[in-house]
Motif scaffolding. Sequence first.
Motif, PDB file in Angstrom:
ATOM      1  N   ILE A   1      79.184  88.148  85.409  1.00  0.00           N
ATOM      2  CA  ILE A   1      79.946  89.389  85.238  1.00  0.00           C
ATOM      3  C   ILE A   1      81.402  89.094  84.886  1.00  0.00           C
ATOM      4  CG2 ILE A   1      80.770  91.485  86.384  1.00  0.00           C
ATOM      5  CD1 ILE A   1      78.312  91.346  88.197  1.00  0.00           C
ATOM      6  N   PHE A   2      81.920  89.863  83.932  1.00  0.00           N
ATOM      7  CA  PHE A   2      83.346  89.857  83.601  1.00  0.00           C
ATOM      8  C   PHE A   2      83.837  91.292  83.673  1.00  0.00           C
ATOM      9  CE2 PHE A   2      86.633  90.436  80.282  1.00  0.00           C
ATOM     10  CZ  PHE A   2      87.625  89.660  80.851  1.00  0.00           C
ATOM     11  N   THR A   3      84.986  91.515  84.321  1.00  0.00           N
ATOM     12  CA  THR A   3      85.526  92.870  84.425  1.00  0.00           C
ATOM     13  C   THR A   3      87.024  92.898  84.130  1.00  0.00           C
ATOM     14  OG1 THR A   3      86.236  92.911  86.768  1.00  0.00           O
ATOM     15  CG2 THR A   3      83.888  93.262  86.324  1.00  0.00           C
ATOM     16  N   LEU A   4      87.488  94.064  83.703  1.00  0.00           N
ATOM     17  CA  LEU A   4      88.916  94.364  83.548  1.00  0.00           C
ATOM     18  C   LEU A   4      89.166  95.695  84.246  1.00  0.00           C
ATOM     19  CD1 LEU A   4      89.395  93.524  79.758  1.00  0.00           C
ATOM     20  CD2 LEU A   4      90.278  92.196  81.680  1.00  0.00           C
ATOM     21  N   GLY A   5      90.242  95.762  85.079  1.00  0.00           N
ATOM     22  CA  GLY A   5      90.421  96.995  85.826  1.00  0.00           C
ATOM     23  C   GLY A   5      91.838  97.278  86.278  1.00  0.00           C
ATOM     24  N   TYR A   6      91.968  98.420  86.955  1.00  0.00           N
ATOM     25  CA  TYR A   6      93.242  98.897  87.495  1.00  0.00           C
ATOM     26  C   TYR A   6      93.036  99.286  88.948  1.00  0.00           C
ATOM     27  CZ  TYR A   6      97.123 102.093  88.462  1.00  0.00           C
ATOM     28  OH  TYR A   6      98.209 102.723  89.036  1.00  0.00           O
ATOM     29  N   ASN A   7      93.983  98.921  89.824  1.00  0.00           N
ATOM     30  CA  ASN A   7      93.903  99.226  91.244  1.00  0.00           C
ATOM     31  C   ASN A   7      95.153  99.961  91.699  1.00  0.00           C
ATOM     32  OD1 ASN A   7      94.677  98.258  94.233  1.00  0.00           O
ATOM     33  ND2 ASN A   7      92.444  98.285  94.064  1.00  0.00           N
ATOM     34  N   TYR A   8      94.942 100.999  92.528  1.00  0.00           N
ATOM     35  CA  TYR A   8      96.070 101.738  93.107  1.00  0.00           C
ATOM     36  C   TYR A   8      95.939 101.724  94.624  1.00  0.00           C
ATOM     37  CZ  TYR A   8      99.280 105.476  94.371  1.00  0.00           C
ATOM     38  OH  TYR A   8     100.293 106.191  94.936  1.00  0.00           O
TER      39      TYR A   8
ATOM     40  N   ASN B   1      98.867 103.394 101.344  1.00  0.00           N
ATOM     41  CA  ASN B   1      98.811 103.009 102.755  1.00  0.00           C
ATOM     42  C   ASN B   1      97.816 101.867 102.939  1.00  0.00           C
ATOM     43  OD1 ASN B   1     100.706 105.039 103.385  1.00  0.00           O
ATOM     44  ND2 ASN B   1      99.067 106.569 103.468  1.00  0.00           N
ATOM     45  N   ARG B   2      96.790 102.045 103.786  1.00  0.00           N
ATOM     46  CA  ARG B   2      95.825 100.973 104.043  1.00  0.00           C
ATOM     47  C   ARG B   2      94.566 101.090 103.199  1.00  0.00           C
ATOM     48  NH1 ARG B   2      96.685  98.090 108.741  1.00  0.00           N
ATOM     49  NH2 ARG B   2      95.151  96.678 107.837  1.00  0.00           N
ATOM     50  N   MET B   3      94.564 102.000 102.223  1.00  0.00           N
ATOM     51  CA  MET B   3      93.423 102.163 101.328  1.00  0.00           C
ATOM     52  C   MET B   3      93.838 101.834  99.901  1.00  0.00           C
ATOM     53  SD  MET B   3      91.004 103.128 103.366  1.00  0.00           S
ATOM     54  CE  MET B   3      89.751 103.603 102.167  1.00  0.00           C
ATOM     55  N   SER B   4      92.872 101.383  99.116  1.00  0.00           N
ATOM     56  CA  SER B   4      93.134 101.205  97.693  1.00  0.00           C
ATOM     57  C   SER B   4      91.893 101.615  96.909  1.00  0.00           C
ATOM     58  CB  SER B   4      93.534  99.764  97.363  1.00  0.00           C
ATOM     59  OG  SER B   4      92.446  98.870  97.519  1.00  0.00           O
ATOM     60  N   PHE B   5      92.102 101.924  95.632  1.00  0.00           N
ATOM     61  CA  PHE B   5      91.041 102.441  94.774  1.00  0.00           C
ATOM     62  C   PHE B   5      91.160 101.758  93.420  1.00  0.00           C
ATOM     63  CE2 PHE B   5      92.813 105.544  97.651  1.00  0.00           C
ATOM     64  CZ  PHE B   5      91.699 105.995  98.356  1.00  0.00           C
ATOM     65  N   ASP B   6      90.018 101.405  92.832  1.00  0.00           N
ATOM     66  CA  ASP B   6      90.103 100.817  91.505  1.00  0.00           C
ATOM     67  C   ASP B   6      89.018 101.345  90.582  1.00  0.00           C
ATOM     68  OD1 ASP B   6      87.745  99.257  91.819  1.00  0.00           O
ATOM     69  OD2 ASP B   6      88.865  97.524  92.534  1.00  0.00           O
ATOM     70  N   ALA B   7      89.278 101.178  89.284  1.00  0.00           N
ATOM     71  CA  ALA B   7      88.315 101.510  88.237  1.00  0.00           C
ATOM     72  C   ALA B   7      88.306 100.338  87.272  1.00  0.00           C
ATOM     73  CB  ALA B   7      88.711 102.802  87.527  1.00  0.00           C
ATOM     74  N   LYS B   8      87.110  99.947  86.832  1.00  0.00           N
ATOM     75  CA  LYS B   8      87.043  98.794  85.943  1.00  0.00           C
ATOM     76  C   LYS B   8      85.899  98.899  84.948  1.00  0.00           C
ATOM     77  CE  LYS B   8      84.955  96.023  89.685  1.00  0.00           C
ATOM     78  NZ  LYS B   8      85.391  96.799  90.854  1.00  0.00           N
ATOM     79  N   CYS B   9      86.091  98.239  83.818  1.00  0.00           N
ATOM     80  CA  CYS B   9      85.057  98.096  82.797  1.00  0.00           C
ATOM     81  C   CYS B   9      84.311  96.798  83.072  1.00  0.00           C
ATOM     82  CB  CYS B   9      85.692  98.077  81.414  1.00  0.00           C
ATOM     83  SG  CYS B   9      84.500  98.002  80.063  1.00  0.00           S
ATOM     84  N   VAL B  10      82.987  96.830  82.965  1.00  0.00           N
ATOM     85  CA  VAL B  10      82.139  95.709  83.381  1.00  0.00           C
ATOM     86  C   VAL B  10      81.269  95.238  82.225  1.00  0.00           C
ATOM     87  CG1 VAL B  10      80.350  94.964  85.001  1.00  0.00           C
ATOM     88  CG2 VAL B  10      82.042  96.663  85.714  1.00  0.00           C
ATOM     89  N   PHE B  11      81.226  93.924  82.053  1.00  0.00           N
ATOM     90  CA  PHE B  11      80.339  93.284  81.082  1.00  0.00           C
ATOM     91  C   PHE B  11      79.421  92.342  81.867  1.00  0.00           C
ATOM     92  CE2 PHE B  11      84.424  94.241  79.258  1.00  0.00           C
ATOM     93  CZ  PHE B  11      84.131  94.838  78.031  1.00  0.00           C
ATOM     94  N   ARG B  12      78.088  92.528  81.757  1.00  0.00           N
ATOM     95  CA  ARG B  12      77.151  91.773  82.592  1.00  0.00           C
ATOM     96  C   ARG B  12      76.031  91.156  81.756  1.00  0.00           C
ATOM     97  NH1 ARG B  12      72.562  93.665  86.311  1.00  0.00           N
ATOM     98  NH2 ARG B  12      72.398  92.037  87.898  1.00  0.00           N
ATOM     99  N   HIS B  13      75.682  89.915  82.104  1.00  0.00           N
ATOM    100  CA  HIS B  13      74.551  89.224  81.485  1.00  0.00           C
ATOM    101  C   HIS B  13      73.652  88.672  82.583  1.00  0.00           C
ATOM    102  CE1 HIS B  13      72.190  86.665  78.846  1.00  0.00           C
ATOM    103  NE2 HIS B  13      72.451  85.637  79.645  1.00  0.00           N
ATOM    104  N   VAL B  14      72.355  88.907  82.451  1.00  0.00           N
ATOM    105  CA  VAL B  14      71.371  88.414  83.407  1.00  0.00           C
ATOM    106  C   VAL B  14      70.393  87.498  82.677  1.00  0.00           C
ATOM    107  CG1 VAL B  14      69.472  89.047  84.934  1.00  0.00           C
ATOM    108  CG2 VAL B  14      71.539  90.457  84.875  1.00  0.00           C
ATOM    109  N   SER B  15      70.197  86.285  83.197  1.00  0.00           N
ATOM    110  CA  SER B  15      69.210  85.364  82.637  1.00  0.00           C
ATOM    111  C   SER B  15      68.858  84.339  83.701  1.00  0.00           C
ATOM    112  CB  SER B  15      69.738  84.674  81.374  1.00  0.00           C
ATOM    113  OG  SER B  15      70.869  83.883  81.674  1.00  0.00           O
ATOM    114  N   ASN B  16      67.879  83.486  83.400  1.00  0.00           N
ATOM    115  CA  ASN B  16      67.450  82.516  84.419  1.00  0.00           C
ATOM    116  C   ASN B  16      67.613  81.063  83.995  1.00  0.00           C
ATOM    117  OD1 ASN B  16      65.188  81.799  82.826  1.00  0.00           O
ATOM    118  ND2 ASN B  16      63.959  83.439  83.714  1.00  0.00           N
ATOM    119  N   ALA B  17      68.425  80.809  82.935  1.00  0.00           N
ATOM    120  CA  ALA B  17      68.722  79.441  82.485  1.00  0.00           C
ATOM    121  C   ALA B  17      67.450  78.669  82.110  1.00  0.00           C
ATOM    122  CB  ALA B  17      69.511  78.681  83.552  1.00  0.00           C
TER     123      ALA B  17
END
Length: 212
Positions: A163-170, A173-189
């Motif tokens: 998985i590779f992602t790019l995102g933003y976090n805000y 106080n003691r909480m944070s929230f993020d949104a990100k774009c995700v690129f995923r590859h699944v295989s078994n080598a």
Amino acid sequence: MKSKSLFLFAFFLFFVLGYSQDTISRFKWIRTGIVIGYASQNTIIKQDSDYTYETMCIKFSNHLNFSRKNKHSWEILIEPSYYRSQHQLLNYWFISHTVPNGDELRAKFMPLKSMNEYVLNIGIVYRRYLDLNSSVFATLNSGPMYIDTDTERLKKGFAFSDIFTLGYNYKRNRMSFDAKCVFRHVSNADLQMPNFGLNSVGFELGTYFELK
């Protein structure tokens, strides 16, 4: 893609475990939370007309501080994850007419099917702080997984999730929230056949409790 997943997994395993116990004990657990997401094989760019692949996921996301200097930081990411997926073979001729049991395989793989994926991803996060409460980040992670259904592209059983992602976090106080774009590859080598792999692009939303 033959050795890509094995290489990434070995790299991250070495990255996390290749230090002395004294060094690991100094790592500080800084954030924990829940991430939900959606991705598909054709979310943004139509990658392959042979099949469809969609996933909904929930992740238990844990971040450990590795280093921080000024506005830059590196973190270790550990994410046990569950994916509920749907897959369907669309191209009738993906299974060659020369295959002796081709009709049987088409009957097995062309109907829409649901699958379960159980994953443990380990990786690194690079974070650039914009101010005290917000940051942008990139993650790169890989790990072992188990998929419970055979498809024409990937054999049921052990595989790797990259998985590779790019995102933003805000942070508030003691909480944070993020949104990100995700690129995923699944295989078994190529540990099992077939191993054409499954690709997806999507987005994830996270809610975290800040421990530091």
